[in-house]
Design a protein around this motif. Structure first.
Motif, mmCIF file in Angstrom:
data_model
loop_
_atom_site.group_PDB
_atom_site.id
_atom_site.type_symbol
_atom_site.label_atom_id
_atom_site.label_comp_id
_atom_site.label_asym_id
_atom_site.label_seq_id
_atom_site.Cartn_x
_atom_site.Cartn_y
_atom_site.Cartn_z
ATOM 1 N N LEU A 4 0.827 -1.205 0.000
ATOM 2 C CA LEU A 4 0.000 0.000 0.000
ATOM 3 C C LEU A 4 0.865 1.261 0.000
ATOM 4 O O LEU A 4 0.579 2.216 -0.724
ATOM 5 C CB LEU A 4 -0.947 0.009 1.197
ATOM 6 N N ALA A 5 1.938 1.255 0.764
ATOM 7 C CA ALA A 5 2.839 2.408 0.803
ATOM 8 C C ALA A 5 3.509 2.610 -0.556
ATOM 9 O O ALA A 5 3.640 3.744 -1.027
ATOM 10 C CB ALA A 5 3.886 2.233 1.893
ATOM 11 N N ASN A 6 3.928 1.502 -1.184
ATOM 12 C CA ASN A 6 4.539 1.597 -2.514
ATOM 13 C C ASN A 6 3.556 2.145 -3.533
ATOM 14 O O ASN A 6 3.911 2.998 -4.351
ATOM 15 C CB ASN A 6 5.044 0.230 -2.987
ATOM 16 N N LEU A 7 2.327 1.631 -3.512
ATOM 17 C CA LEU A 7 1.311 2.116 -4.448
ATOM 18 C C LEU A 7 1.018 3.593 -4.217
ATOM 19 O O LEU A 7 0.885 4.368 -5.164
ATOM 20 C CB LEU A 7 0.020 1.304 -4.302
ATOM 21 N N GLU A 51 -6.128 0.021 -7.224
ATOM 22 C CA GLU A 51 -5.202 -0.883 -6.533
ATOM 23 C C GLU A 51 -5.009 -0.472 -5.075
ATOM 24 O O GLU A 51 -4.936 -1.321 -4.192
ATOM 25 C CB GLU A 51 -3.850 -0.919 -7.255
ATOM 26 N N CYS A 52 -4.921 0.832 -4.824
ATOM 27 C CA CYS A 52 -4.771 1.321 -3.445
ATOM 28 C C CYS A 52 -6.004 0.968 -2.614
ATOM 29 O O CYS A 52 -5.886 0.560 -1.463
ATOM 30 C CB CYS A 52 -4.545 2.832 -3.428
ATOM 31 N N GLU A 53 -7.188 1.131 -3.204
ATOM 32 C CA GLU A 53 -8.413 0.791 -2.490
ATOM 33 C C GLU A 53 -8.464 -0.696 -2.167
ATOM 34 O O GLU A 53 -8.823 -1.092 -1.057
ATOM 35 C CB GLU A 53 -9.634 1.193 -3.312
ATOM 36 N N LEU A 54 -8.105 -1.527 -3.129
ATOM 37 C CA LEU A 54 -8.108 -2.971 -2.902
ATOM 38 C C LEU A 54 -7.081 -3.364 -1.844
ATOM 39 O O LEU A 54 -7.353 -4.207 -0.997
ATOM 40 C CB LEU A 54 -7.845 -3.718 -4.207
ATOM 41 N N ALA A 55 -5.893 -2.768 -1.895
ATOM 42 C CA ALA A 55 -4.842 -3.092 -0.931
ATOM 43 C C ALA A 55 -5.204 -2.646 0.481
ATOM 44 O O ALA A 55 -4.775 -3.260 1.448
ATOM 45 C CB ALA A 55 -3.519 -2.454 -1.362
ATOM 46 N N SER A 56 -6.016 -1.587 0.597
ATOM 47 C CA SER A 56 -6.401 -1.107 1.922
ATOM 48 C C SER A 56 -7.655 -1.797 2.446
ATOM 49 O O SER A 56 -8.101 -1.513 3.550
ATOM 50 C CB SER A 56 -6.613 0.409 1.896
ATOM 51 N N GLY A 57 -8.216 -2.708 1.639
ATOM 52 C CA GLY A 57 -9.384 -3.454 2.093
ATOM 53 C C GLY A 57 -10.710 -2.832 1.725
ATOM 54 O O GLY A 57 -11.754 -3.375 2.062
#
Length: 72
Positions: A4-7, A51-57
């Motif tokens: 998430l930080a990378n994205l 992708e950020c939304e998916l990675a953050s749940g």
């Protein structure tokens, strides 16, 4: 560093480049990506946001608005 930080970091750099008019961005691996148009950068940003939304749940929005027509 988390995914998430990378994205988020990549998204922020891409936003900065887009708003400053730069068409080339170097990623964390050292690869340089050159976009042909603002539309291409906009699409890349939209993909990163998803992708950020998916990675953050967070679940993506799934609202459907039906449209009706009398066929005239």
């Amino acid at each position: 560093m988390s995914v998430l930080a990378n994205l988020g970091e990549w998204r922020d750099r891409l936003k900065e480049a887009r708003y400053s008019g730069i068409r080339s961005v170097r990623d964390s691996n050292g690869e340089e990506i050159t976009y042909r148009s603002d539309g291409e950068m906009k699409a890349a940003l939209a993909a990163l946001e998803r992708e950020c939304e998916l990675a953050s749940g967070k679940r993506p929005a799934s609202i459907v608005y039906p449209t009706m027509s009398k066929g005239i």
